[in-house]
Write a protein that holds these residues in place. Structure first.
Motif, PDB file in Angstrom:
ATOM      1  N   GLY A  35      30.037 -23.112  -4.446  1.00  0.00           N
ATOM      2  CA  GLY A  35      28.691 -22.576  -5.634  1.00  0.00           C
ATOM      3  C   GLY A  35      28.357 -21.774  -4.560  1.00  0.00           C
ATOM      4  N   ASP A  36      27.047 -21.494  -5.294  1.00  0.00           N
ATOM      5  CA  ASP A  36      26.531 -20.109  -4.448  1.00  0.00           C
ATOM      6  C   ASP A  36      24.513 -20.103  -4.708  1.00  0.00           C
ATOM      7  N   GLY A  37      24.527 -20.992  -5.711  1.00  0.00           N
ATOM      8  CA  GLY A  37      22.862 -20.875  -6.427  1.00  0.00           C
ATOM      9  C   GLY A  37      22.726 -22.102  -5.968  1.00  0.00           C
ATOM     10  N   VAL A  38      21.168 -21.639  -6.008  1.00  0.00           N
ATOM     11  CA  VAL A  38      20.339 -23.392  -5.995  1.00  0.00           C
ATOM     12  C   VAL A  38      20.940 -24.142  -7.173  1.00  0.00           C
ATOM     13  N   ASN A  39      21.140 -23.866  -7.972  1.00  0.00           N
ATOM     14  CA  ASN A  39      21.118 -24.696  -8.980  1.00  0.00           C
ATOM     15  C   ASN A  39      22.696 -25.735  -8.674  1.00  0.00           C
ATOM     16  N   ASP A  40      23.660 -25.020  -8.126  1.00  0.00           N
ATOM     17  CA  ASP A  40      24.848 -26.122  -8.291  1.00  0.00           C
ATOM     18  C   ASP A  40      24.695 -26.823  -6.763  1.00  0.00           C
ATOM     19  N   ALA A  41      23.306 -26.535  -5.915  1.00  0.00           N
ATOM     20  CA  ALA A  41      23.395 -27.945  -5.469  1.00  0.00           C
ATOM     21  C   ALA A  41      23.805 -29.258  -5.310  1.00  0.00           C
ATOM     22  N   PRO A  42      23.535 -29.954  -6.603  1.00  0.00           N
ATOM     23  CA  PRO A  42      23.674 -31.177  -7.087  1.00  0.00           C
ATOM     24  C   PRO A  42      24.918 -31.457  -6.929  1.00  0.00           C
ATOM     25  N   ALA A  43      25.762 -30.570  -8.535  1.00  0.00           N
ATOM     26  CA  ALA A  43      27.459 -30.804  -7.957  1.00  0.00           C
ATOM     27  C   ALA A  43      27.888 -30.306  -6.731  1.00  0.00           C
ATOM     28  N   LEU A  44      27.639 -29.770  -5.919  1.00  0.00           N
ATOM     29  CA  LEU A  44      28.311 -29.789  -4.516  1.00  0.00           C
ATOM     30  C   LEU A  44      28.336 -30.894  -4.066  1.00  0.00           C
ATOM     31  N   LYS A  45      27.065 -31.730  -4.112  1.00  0.00           N
ATOM     32  CA  LYS A  45      26.110 -33.018  -2.872  1.00  0.00           C
ATOM     33  C   LYS A  45      27.529 -33.693  -4.329  1.00  0.00           C
ATOM     34  N   GLN A  46      27.624 -33.798  -4.623  1.00  0.00           N
ATOM     35  CA  GLN A  46      28.425 -35.467  -5.366  1.00  0.00           C
ATOM     36  C   GLN A  46      29.771 -34.879  -4.699  1.00  0.00           C
ATOM     37  N   ALA A  47      30.208 -33.610  -5.147  1.00  0.00           N
ATOM     38  CA  ALA A  47      31.576 -33.661  -4.720  1.00  0.00           C
ATOM     39  C   ALA A  47      32.230 -34.829  -3.304  1.00  0.00           C
ATOM     40  N   LYS A  57      26.934 -15.246   0.044  1.00  0.00           N
ATOM     41  CA  LYS A  57      25.704 -14.809  -1.295  1.00  0.00           C
ATOM     42  C   LYS A  57      25.290 -16.180  -1.344  1.00  0.00           C
ATOM     43  N   GLY A  58      25.722 -17.151  -0.901  1.00  0.00           N
ATOM     44  CA  GLY A  58      24.947 -18.830  -1.726  1.00  0.00           C
ATOM     45  C   GLY A  58      24.020 -18.464  -0.683  1.00  0.00           C
ATOM     46  N   THR A  59      23.024 -20.053  -1.744  1.00  0.00           N
ATOM     47  CA  THR A  59      22.201 -20.096  -0.732  1.00  0.00           C
ATOM     48  C   THR A  59      21.887 -21.404   0.329  1.00  0.00           C
ATOM     49  N   GLU A  60      20.021 -21.602   0.943  1.00  0.00           N
ATOM     50  CA  GLU A  60      20.365 -21.764   2.550  1.00  0.00           C
ATOM     51  C   GLU A  60      20.596 -22.976   1.696  1.00  0.00           C
ATOM     52  N   VAL A  61      19.987 -23.413   0.516  1.00  0.00           N
ATOM     53  CA  VAL A  61      19.699 -24.818   0.158  1.00  0.00           C
ATOM     54  C   VAL A  61      21.116 -25.209  -0.752  1.00  0.00           C
ATOM     55  N   THR A  62      22.207 -24.199  -1.022  1.00  0.00           N
ATOM     56  CA  THR A  62      23.671 -24.513  -1.914  1.00  0.00           C
ATOM     57  C   THR A  62      23.923 -25.375   0.167  1.00  0.00           C
ATOM     58  N   LYS A  63      23.881 -24.020   0.951  1.00  0.00           N
ATOM     59  CA  LYS A  63      24.464 -24.658   1.656  1.00  0.00           C
ATOM     60  C   LYS A  63      24.100 -25.996   3.248  1.00  0.00           C
ATOM     61  N   GLU A  64      23.151 -26.221   2.855  1.00  0.00           N
ATOM     62  CA  GLU A  64      22.883 -27.220   2.901  1.00  0.00           C
ATOM     63  C   GLU A  64      23.327 -28.948   2.600  1.00  0.00           C
ATOM     64  N   ALA A  65      23.131 -28.788   1.335  1.00  0.00           N
ATOM     65  CA  ALA A  65      23.856 -29.562   0.039  1.00  0.00           C
ATOM     66  C   ALA A  65      25.583 -29.482   0.319  1.00  0.00           C
ATOM     67  N   ALA A  66      26.333 -28.869   1.277  1.00  0.00           N
ATOM     68  CA  ALA A  66      27.409 -28.535   1.364  1.00  0.00           C
ATOM     69  C   ALA A  66      28.242 -28.984   2.532  1.00  0.00           C
ATOM     70  N   ASP A  67      29.449 -29.775   2.463  1.00  0.00           N
ATOM     71  CA  ASP A  67      30.962 -30.126   3.660  1.00  0.00           C
ATOM     72  C   ASP A  67      30.669 -29.010   3.951  1.00  0.00           C
ATOM     73  N   MET A  68      31.567 -28.072   3.911  1.00  0.00           N
ATOM     74  CA  MET A  68      32.170 -26.442   4.397  1.00  0.00           C
ATOM     75  C   MET A  68      31.414 -25.318   3.769  1.00  0.00           C
ATOM     76  N   VAL A  69      31.170 -23.968   4.189  1.00  0.00           N
ATOM     77  CA  VAL A  69      31.055 -23.313   4.145  1.00  0.00           C
ATOM     78  C   VAL A  69      31.756 -22.161   4.625  1.00  0.00           C
ATOM     79  N   LEU A  70      32.327 -21.209   3.364  1.00  0.00           N
ATOM     80  CA  LEU A  70      32.978 -20.324   3.261  1.00  0.00           C
ATOM     81  C   LEU A  70      33.050 -19.128   3.869  1.00  0.00           C
ATOM     82  N   THR A  71      32.669 -19.016   5.764  1.00  0.00           N
ATOM     83  CA  THR A  71      31.683 -17.136   6.003  1.00  0.00           C
ATOM     84  C   THR A  71      32.883 -16.031   5.094  1.00  0.00           C
ATOM     85  N   ASP A  72      33.667 -16.414   3.786  1.00  0.00           N
ATOM     86  CA  ASP A  72      33.771 -15.036   3.686  1.00  0.00           C
ATOM     87  C   ASP A  72      34.066 -14.757   2.116  1.00  0.00           C
TER      88      ASP A  72
END
Length: 661
Positions: free
Chosen positions: A400-412, A421-436
């Motif tokens: 995910g990359d958008g703010v609205n994707d954060a709940p799905a990333l948190k649940q996964a 292209k990801g937002t800071e909210v999405t990165k905070e919710a994620a377990d892994m961040v792809l730099t490319d």
């Protein structure tokens, strides 16, 4: 805070071992007092030695360090692990739900077709360079834009209702700032050289995935217009009329849907445009202003080619037993076409977000497993799909990359955010961040996660037999009424110095040859499974038996207790070193070219040099209670280790079926 399943298992194992040792110590204490005339201080020292020998004190720290080394390795490969459990979970992942644009595709969109009510055009050119002609689909004669024409109005709309900018850098390369979809429309308008006209932005509704369109209020020349671009199906619901060269006509939705289906089969992504006259002097633009009077202009079909490396990565994932599911906002036919190009599972069928919305939880769970292509979806659909797959015991990764994707990333189980292209909210919710922002990086992270877990298990199977062997030696000595074969300080040296140091050699071991050609591991299975218990008991018993026989051979020859302990210490260390080589390869012969490639093993083998200090330096002899050994005893201990190495290598093929069952 984030305890990995493996660390939890090892904590429980350590506690079980500790409780078992307490019971054993109590039984041996009672037995020795009743049946052996052993001084109390010597008995207590023996029991302390047993406790120290049997508990793998350094194992939790070693596991955490190896996991951390895995995190560093993944970071070098563009995968930033934010939460340590992710390293383990990656190896167990069974489903990856991925966005399409920019992750599976190049994120370099180019308009290839323009559809209006009167005519269809093909557009030449690739990338963001504004070079290429437009010609009717049934002719090769390039068209020019005439002021006041339908084509001019359409191109003007996609040019002005647009937040992107087209620029040329100092090297002559064309680049777009803003979204790739808007960038492709900006390039299209620039290619066609629109007649000059003054324009001014008066108000705007920015694009949002909730409503899937963008609207602007512009002054174009002396006319005020409301301009729209967005998803065709959304604009269809807003329009009652369509623009033609001969004026306005009733909106012909079947015509547009047939053309969308036709060009979507080529893998083109569809973006529609519309307009309406604006009231002079009206206030800020609102959604209510778009509820009536909107006139449909046409559709752009744009190609975003699949990443070649994503095609290879999806193939690797399928071989590894991981299903890849594509979740996109594109048209159904576009999604299926791109899915087929990528080689995604059952790309011949797909389901839309609207269909998912009408399903109950049971139906959704079945659909989530049955389909691999999900089109016209929303962030809420992503969240529901994750839960539906998890209800079927799947281990789910979600991008995910958008703010609205954060709940799905948190649940996964593994939330994967886009670093570019990801937002800071999405990165905070994620377990892994792809730099490319590349799907191939996910497949690479899965491979490295499996490698880390394999090496962790090899490390555990390496350390545990030594602890068992030390404990058995002390138990046998107490039952037989013999001297303690190893003092607490020697046991601590083995556990915290030699065992811990040698185990790090396995952390740098390359992945097994079949690492991406086997199904994901079951995270509910304990690391100490039936085979692991067998291996620990088999190797630990063999080491203990060898040391016991050697001790029985040395005692009648008049050697001191310190000399015997030194020989036994060297025997155990030699056996450890050879067994470390055994543990390199789980299912094959360990003496292969990979042994030379693993520099970590040769670095940690320097611990054998420390044995020289303990055995031959007077100060260390006093500290550890050792004596100097003649050279022939080194040969004896190394020979014992070599024999045990060969026995374990023979055991591997004999237990292969049991191990894979």
């Amino acid at each position: 805070q984030h305890r990995t399943p493996l660390l939890v298992q090892m904590d429980k194992l350590g506690k079980s071992i500790f409780i078992s040792i307490l019971v054993m110590m109590a039984a041996l204490f009672t037995f020795s007092l009743l049946f052996r005339e052993m001084p109390l201080t010597e008995l207590l020292l023996s029991l302390i030695s047993l406790a120290v020998a049997s508990v793998p004190e350094g194992l939790p720290a070693i596991i955490s360090i190896i996991l951390s080394l895995g995190v560093v390795t993944m970071a070098r490969q563009h995968a930033i692990i934010r939460k340590l459990p992710t390293v383990e979970t990656l190896g167990a992942m069974t489903v990856i739900c991925s966005d399409k644009t920019g992750t599976l595709t190049m994120n370099e969109m180019t308009v290839k077709a323009v559809i209006t009510a009167d005519r269809i055009y093909r557009v030449e050119g690739d990338s963001y360079a504004p070079v290429g002609a437009m010609h009717p689909v049934d002719s090769q004669t390039p068209v020019s834009v005439v002021a006041g024409s339908l084509l001019e109005r359409y191109l003007r709309t996609v040019d002005l209702c647009n937040d992107s900018q087209l620029m040329q850098d100092e090297n002559g390369h064309w680049q777009v700032t803003g979204g790739p979809t808007e960038g492709a429309l900006k390039v299209l308008a620039t290619k066609m050289t629109l007649p000059p006209v003054a324009s001014a932005l008066l108000s705007k509704i920015p694009f949002d995935s909730q409503y899937k369109y963008m609207a602007t209020h512009h002054l174009v020349g002396d006319e005020e217009r409301i301009l729209l671009t967005g998803a065709p199906d959304v604009l269809f619901r807003l329009c009652r009329e369509q623009q033609t060269e001969n004026g306005l006509q009733p909106f012909d939705q079947p015509y547009w849907e047939s053309k969308i289906a036709e060009y979507a089969r080529e893998g083109l992504r569809m973006v529609a445009a519309a307009w309406k006259p604006a009231t002079a002097g009206q206030g800020a633009l609102t959604h209510q202003d778009l509820e009536q009077g909107v006139i449909f202009l046409g559709i752009s079909g744009m190609m975003d080619p699949p990443r070649p490396e994503a095609i290879a990565a999806i193939r690797d994932c399928r071989q590894a037993g991981i299903r890849v599911k594509m979740i996109t906002g594109d048209h159904l036919q576009t999604a299926m076409s791109i899915g087929n190009m990528l080689g995604i599972g059952n790309a011949h069928q797909a389901i839309t977000g609207r269909e998912l919305e009408n399903m109950d939880e049971t139906q959704l769970s079945e659909a989530a497993q049955a389909y691999d292509i999900f089109a016209r979806t929303s962030p809420e659909d992503k969240f529901r799909l994750v839960r539906a797959l998890q209800s079927k015991q799947e281990i789910v990764g979600m991008t995910g990359d958008g703010v609205n994707d954060a709940p799905a990333l948190k649940q996964a189980d593994v939330g994967i955010a886009m670093g570019i292209k990801g937002t800071e909210v999405t990165k905070e919710a994620a377990d892994m961040v792809l730099t490319d922002d590349n799907f191939a990086t996910i497949a690479s992270a899965v491979q490295k996660g499996r490698r880390v877990y394999d090496n962790l298990k090899k490390t555990i199977l390496f350390i545990m037999p030594t602890n068992l062997a030390q404990g058995l030696l002390i138990i046998i000595a107490l039952l037989a009424g013999n001297i303690i074969p190893l003092t607490p300080v020697l046991i601590l040296w083995m556990n915290m110095a030699t065992s811990a140091t040698l185990s790090f050699g396995l952390a740098f071991e390359a992945g097994e040859a079949n690492i991406m050609r086997r199904p994901p591991r079951n995270p509910r299975l304990h690391v100490m499974d039936r085979f692991a218990i067998w291996r620990v008991a088999f190797v630990g018993g063999m080491i203990a038996l060898s040391a016991f026989v050697l001790e029985a051979w040395l005692q009648p020859r008049g050697h001191s207790a310190e000399f015997i302990r030194t020989v036994l210490l060297q025997t155990l260390v030699s056996a450890q070193w050879f067994y470390m080589i055994n543990c390199r390869v789980a299912n094959g012969f360990s003496l292969n070219k990979g042994l030379l490639a693993n520099r970590g093993i040769w670095v940690v083998s320097a611990v054998l040099l420390l044995q020289l200090l303990i055995i031959y330096v007077p100060f260390m002899q006093t500290l550890f209670g050792t004596e100097a050994l003649p050279l022939r005893y080194w040969a004896i201990t190394l020979a014992i280790g070599l024999v045990m190495f060969l026995v374990v290598e023979v055991e591997k093929p004999l237990t292969r079926k049991w191990r894979t069952a």
